[in-house]
Design an enzyme around this catalytic site. Structure first.
Site, mmCIF file in Angstrom:
data_model
loop_
_atom_site.group_PDB
_atom_site.id
_atom_site.type_symbol
_atom_site.label_atom_id
_atom_site.label_comp_id
_atom_site.label_asym_id
_atom_site.label_seq_id
_atom_site.Cartn_x
_atom_site.Cartn_y
_atom_site.Cartn_z
ATOM 1 N N CYS A 50 0.841 -1.150 0.065
ATOM 2 C CA CYS A 50 0.029 0.177 -0.133
ATOM 3 C C CYS A 50 0.744 1.200 -0.179
ATOM 4 C CB CYS A 50 -0.906 -0.069 1.221
ATOM 5 S SG CYS A 50 -0.086 -0.278 2.568
ATOM 6 N N ASN A 51 2.179 1.055 0.460
ATOM 7 C CA ASN A 51 2.911 2.429 0.432
ATOM 8 C C ASN A 51 4.210 2.457 -0.393
ATOM 9 O OD1 ASN A 51 1.638 3.567 2.614
ATOM 10 N ND2 ASN A 51 3.009 2.321 4.198
ATOM 11 N N GLY A 189 -13.361 0.855 16.883
ATOM 12 C CA GLY A 189 -12.905 1.696 15.863
ATOM 13 C C GLY A 189 -11.517 0.914 15.493
#
Length: 416
Positions: A50-51, A189
């Site tokens: 993703c990076n 969360g």
């Protein structure tokens, strides 16, 4: 032959660009095979997270434009849309870059360990695609060894730098072990999910998730073999929690001093470790005055995180020194491969000369020459063949004042 790395990452490109160049894992074989069809590319590997998206290859034509055009065609994106964000490394810089990436020195979170697993996946994908040869295979193996050495010899990964991880590390310090403990997590969360993941990895005995929306609590608890309760059920279960971590968006405290006092009594004063990661706070500040309750707020943990971040920065300096040494070791191995190729070529040439000299000696025997004459011919022919080319080259070196080549020949053949 050049080792070439081309890519972009979170420091050079926005997510909108990175996501357009990301490669799903199930495309690795197909993509690597198209990469190997590029002119001069002998070996290749692809790292896509993703990076970052990075291409590593061993090539006869170190022209980055070939890879840029390949990326554009493969991902159906115009070169000008991503080319300004790219970086390119060759040879020693390629080796150093891969080592630094594997050690977490080029990551968004300094020293994070996940990238090493992703590089191992990239290596396996390249192997399965038949895209690796001797050089890149050795480079990746050396990368894993260098990363292990950095992890072993420095504290780069020892200090938690997220509040969730810091909370779990504190819990480990308070309890002898987590295997017999119950964690009660309030909220569902990202922070609570990360806390649950860290607790699960550290072998927590049991996880309970409490949330206003039961379905969210259930979905999170199910990931880690825990069970869910609705927030209204919290008072009835509070005494079960040896570790209580809360992170909700409530504007008012969820846990008051009275509720926790009652839970402590039910526990017969067995200690409770509580972490309030919410802003505004979920747990009334007065709770910290209670005996047998260890209460930490997000500010307490931020201090720990900042200290640990500094410790990682110091460890990173040590890691860079290790990487410098490992790069030199790999370059020495590469240089030895070049010498090996030269030695093999020299031996092949000598073998050809030997076979030609033997054939000439055999013909002489067939024509009636004596064995002594045949041996003399063999020795003369072989000597002439072996010395002809070096003698011609040395004469040319002398006429062109290539004294370095003449000195090298003296050293190579140990001439006095």
């Amino acid at each position: 032959m050049t080792l070439l790395a081309l890519g972009l990452n979170h420091t050079t490109a926005p997510v909108a660009v990175r996501e357009r160049l990301a490669f799903p894992g199930d495309r690795a074989t197909e993509v690597l095979r198209t990469l190997l069809r590029l002119p001069g590319v002998q070996e290749a590997a692809l790292l896509s997270t993703c990076n970052r998206t990075e291409v590593y290859c061993r090539t006869e034509h170190p022209d980055p434009k070939l890879l840029v055009n390949w990326l554009a065609e493969t991902q159906q994106i115009e070169p000008e849309d991503f080319e300004p964000y790219l970086y390119v490394h060759t040879d020693a810089a390629t080796i150093r870059h891969l080592f630094r990436v594997a050690c977490g020195l080029d990551s968004m979170v300094l020293g994070e360990p996940q990238i090493l697993g992703q590089i191992k996946d990239a290596y396996q994908a390249a192997r399965q695609a038949g895209a690796l040869g001797k050089i890149l295979s050795r480079l990746f193996q050396h990368t894993f060894s260098a990363a292990k050495k950095v992890r072993t010899d420095t504290a780069i990964g020892a200090s938690p730098i997220s509040v969730a991880f810091a909370a779990v590390r504190l819990a480990q310090q308070i309890f002898d072990g987590l295997g017999e403990q119950t964690a009660l997590l309030i909220g569902a969360g990202e922070t609570i999910e990360l806390t649950a993941r860290h607790l699960h990895q550290q072998g927590i005995g049991r996880i309970i998730v409490a949330n206003r929306t039961f379905d969210k609590a259930h979905a999170l608890a199910a990931q880690f073999g825990g069970y869910a309760i609705a927030l209204r059920e919290l008072p009835a279960h509070l005494h079960e929690g040896d570790i209580v971590v809360s992170s909700t968006a409530s504007q008012l405290p969820i846990l008051g001093k009275g509720a926790i006092e009652r839970a402590v009594k039910k526990r017969r004063h067995k200690p409770i470790f509580m972490v309030d990661l919410a802003v505004p706070r979920d747990i009334e500040p007065e709770v910290e005055t209670l005996d047998d309750v260890y209460l930490y707020t997000v500010d307490d943990l931020q201090d720990i995180v900042e200290e640990n971040r500094q410790a990682r920065r110091e460890a990173a300096l040590e890691a860079e020194e290790i990487i410098d040494m490992e790069v030199e070791h790999f370059l020495a191995w590469l240089r030895a491969q070049g010498a090996g190729d030269t030695i093999r070529a020299l031996r092949r040439q000598a073998e050809d000369h030997k076979q030609a000299a033997l054939e000439r000696a055999r013909r002489a025997l067939q024509r009636g020459a004596s064995p002594e004459e045949a041996l003399e011919l063999l020795a003369h022919t072989l000597t002439q063949k072996l010395l002809h080319t070096p003698s011609v080259q040395l004469k040319q070196a002398g006429s062109h004042e290539r004294h370095d080549l003449i000195a090298a020949a003296r050293e190579l053949f140990k001439l006095t």
